[in-house]
Design a protein around this motif. Structure first.
Motif, PDB file in Angstrom:
ATOM      1  N   ALA A 173       0.805  -1.216   0.000  1.00 14.00           N
ATOM      2  CA  ALA A 173       0.000   0.000   0.000  1.00 14.00           C
ATOM      3  C   ALA A 173       0.841   1.271   0.000  1.00 14.00           C
ATOM      4  O   ALA A 173       0.461   2.277  -0.614  1.00 14.00           O
ATOM      5  N   HIS A 174       2.011   1.243   0.648  1.00 14.67           N
ATOM      6  CA  HIS A 174       2.831   2.454   0.725  1.00 14.67           C
ATOM      7  C   HIS A 174       3.377   2.871  -0.642  1.00 14.67           C
ATOM      8  O   HIS A 174       3.766   4.028  -0.828  1.00 14.67           O
ATOM      9  N   ASP A 175       3.420   1.941  -1.587  1.00  9.59           N
ATOM     10  CA  ASP A 175       3.913   2.260  -2.930  1.00  9.59           C
ATOM     11  C   ASP A 175       2.798   2.688  -3.871  1.00  9.59           C
ATOM     12  O   ASP A 175       3.041   2.981  -5.042  1.00  9.59           O
ATOM     13  N   ALA A 233      -6.067   0.769  -4.194  1.00  7.39           N
ATOM     14  CA  ALA A 233      -7.497   0.786  -4.538  1.00  7.39           C
ATOM     15  C   ALA A 233      -7.881  -0.466  -5.305  1.00  7.39           C
ATOM     16  O   ALA A 233      -7.204  -0.881  -6.241  1.00  7.39           O
ATOM     17  N   GLY A 234      -8.982  -1.082  -4.907  1.00 11.66           N
ATOM     18  CA  GLY A 234      -9.485  -2.277  -5.572  1.00 11.66           C
ATOM     19  C   GLY A 234      -8.976  -3.571  -4.983  1.00 11.66           C
ATOM     20  O   GLY A 234      -9.516  -4.649  -5.284  1.00 11.66           O
ATOM     21  N   GLU A 235      -7.927  -3.505  -4.157  1.00  9.77           N
ATOM     22  CA  GLU A 235      -7.409  -4.725  -3.543  1.00  9.77           C
ATOM     23  C   GLU A 235      -8.417  -5.274  -2.538  1.00  9.77           C
ATOM     24  O   GLU A 235      -9.159  -4.507  -1.903  1.00  9.77           O
TER      25      GLU A 235
END
Length: 437
Positions: free
Chosen positions: A384-386, A393-395
């Motif tokens: 998420a940090h990247d 989003a969408g994960e």
């Protein structure tokens, strides 16, 4: 050799307090602690072996810690050396060592009993270690505090901790009849018996002292009733109804006053509880529950302030520490309320109970070894940090095939207003990325 009939000490005279006169002289006279003293249980085995081990007896007041230590010494025919940690020091420990050495020279074993061992500091506790190691004496410590925190690890590693429980109402009733017989007292009314047992709160000494006071105050009567009990104990009885219906009604009233945002009523019920003899630590625990259940993320500071109040009370005690509890009660009453997390937690638990055990998706699994990587553990995981704005989003972070759930539904109060806005934004972004929007 184990001999349950071996007395630990001669029976005290008629002028001694009832609690001392009724102190068990044999193991079979002990009421309670069946989890330790029933056949095959740890302390019974220690008694039967005739060679007791070093131990810590941990339990509330009036449950038999000193009695068991005395019985152990009597049955083992050992020199019984008592140190009261609240008054003792290194000098007393040296004297105990000298007595144990003299007993050894005379061919006798010794048991050193340290009452309230948690009151000794680390250096004082360490003073026992070489003598326990050398087998000069068996160490028995009694404490009302958690040994994990109050007894140093070196001494704790050389002793077995036995947890003693408060006496149950049935056990207290049995002790009450034993006391009435010893005092040649008239029978008690059902109401008086129930009040006495509730007043004792699992403490045998408290019960026996109360019975003795009641009998001496009542004089020659046919039945000891509730009115006589109130006359004999007066303020003490009024102030201690812990465990009874009034106790639970009062904590319910305090909780509802906080939930209803009424600081004046909340303070009233707080004072009623403390005036009634309720342990302030119990009140502190209930405040933590209120902060979690009724305020939650509408004001996360409420939980921290409640924890601070509990810590302040631990440091100051009564009455000074009670002001910190009052401060927390007022804050909780005035804080914005939300039970959204409470409901989310219960819904999530119910879902998991009903649902099957779903496997963790491979992309969410950790892959610390080469084999796990070869098996695709962690493959496809989006860090998420990247991602833009720190959001992948969408994960999906639920098990594959599991329907979407919305356990947490913030309320429009306090901080949860902003949390709700952020949550709505995240859900919209996820739906758009998945093509659901």
């Amino acid at each position: 050799m184990f001999d349950d009939a071996a007395p630990a000490a001669a029976r005290p005279g008629a002028d001694a307090p009832l609690a001392e006169r009724l102190r068990p002289r044999t193991l079979d006279e002990v009421i309670g602690q069946a989890h330790l003293l029933a056949p095959g249980k740890p302390l019974r085995v220690a008694f039967e072996s005739g060679r007791p081990h070093s131990m810590i007896l941990w339990g509330p007041p009036g449950v038999g810690k000193t009695t068991l230590a005395r019985l152990l010494a009597g049955i083992a025919n050992a020199e019984f050396i008592v140190i009261a940690a609240v008054l003792g020091g290194v000098k007393d420990i040296r004297e105990a060592v000298d007595r144990a050495q003299a007993a050894r020279a005379a061919g006798r074993r010794s048991i050193v009993f340290v009452d309230e061992v948690h009151r000794f500091n680390k250096a004082q506790q360490d003073a026992f270690l070489p003598h326990v190691e050398a087998g000069l004496f068996t160490f028995v410590g009694a404490t009302t505090e958690n040994p994990s925190f109050e007894v140093n690890s070196a001494l704790l590693s050389r002793a077995t901790v036995h947890v003693l429980h408060p006496l149950s109402p049935d056990e207290l009733a049995q002790l009450l009849e034993r006391a009435r017989t010893a005092l040649d007292a008239p029978p008690l009314s059902d109401a008086a018996r129930e009040r006495l047992i509730a007043y004792a709160d699992g403490d045998a000494r408290r019960l026996l002292n109360a019975v003795e006071n009641l009998v001496h105050s009542a004089g020659k009567v046919a039945v000891l009733d509730e009115a006589m009990l109130e006359t004999a104990l007066g303020e003490l009885l009024r102030r201690y109804d812990k465990g009874g219906e009034v106790f639970y009604d009062t904590i319910s009233a305090l909780h509802k006053a906080v939930r209803g945002s009424d600081p004046d009523a909340a303070l009233y019920w707080l004072v009623r509880m403390l005036d009634g003899g309720v342990d302030p630590r119990y009140v502190a625990r209930r405040l933590l529950r209120m902060a979690s259940e009724d305020i939650g993320l509408a004001d996360p500071r409420a939980l921290r302030l409640s924890l601070d109040a509990a810590e302040v009370y631990e440091r100051l005690g009564s009455p000074e520490g009670e002001l910190a509890l009052a401060e927390a009660v007022v804050y909780l009453a005035m804080a914005p309320k939300s039970n959204a997390v409470y409901h989310a937690w219960n819904e999530a638990r119910d879902f998991v109970r009903r649902d099957g055990t779903r496997p963790v998706p491979l992309r969410l699994r950790n892959a610390p070894t080469r084999l796990m990587k070869d098996l695709d553990y962690g493959r496809g995981y989006r860090y998420a940090h990247d991602e833009p704005d720190g959001v992948a989003a969408g994960e999906r972070y639920l098990p594959d095939g599991m329907p979407d759930v919305e356990f947490y539904r913030p309320v429009a109060r306090g901080l949860e207003i902003r949390i709700a806005e952020r949550l709505a934004e995240l859900r919209a972004r996820n739906a758009g990325a998945r093509g659901d929007g």
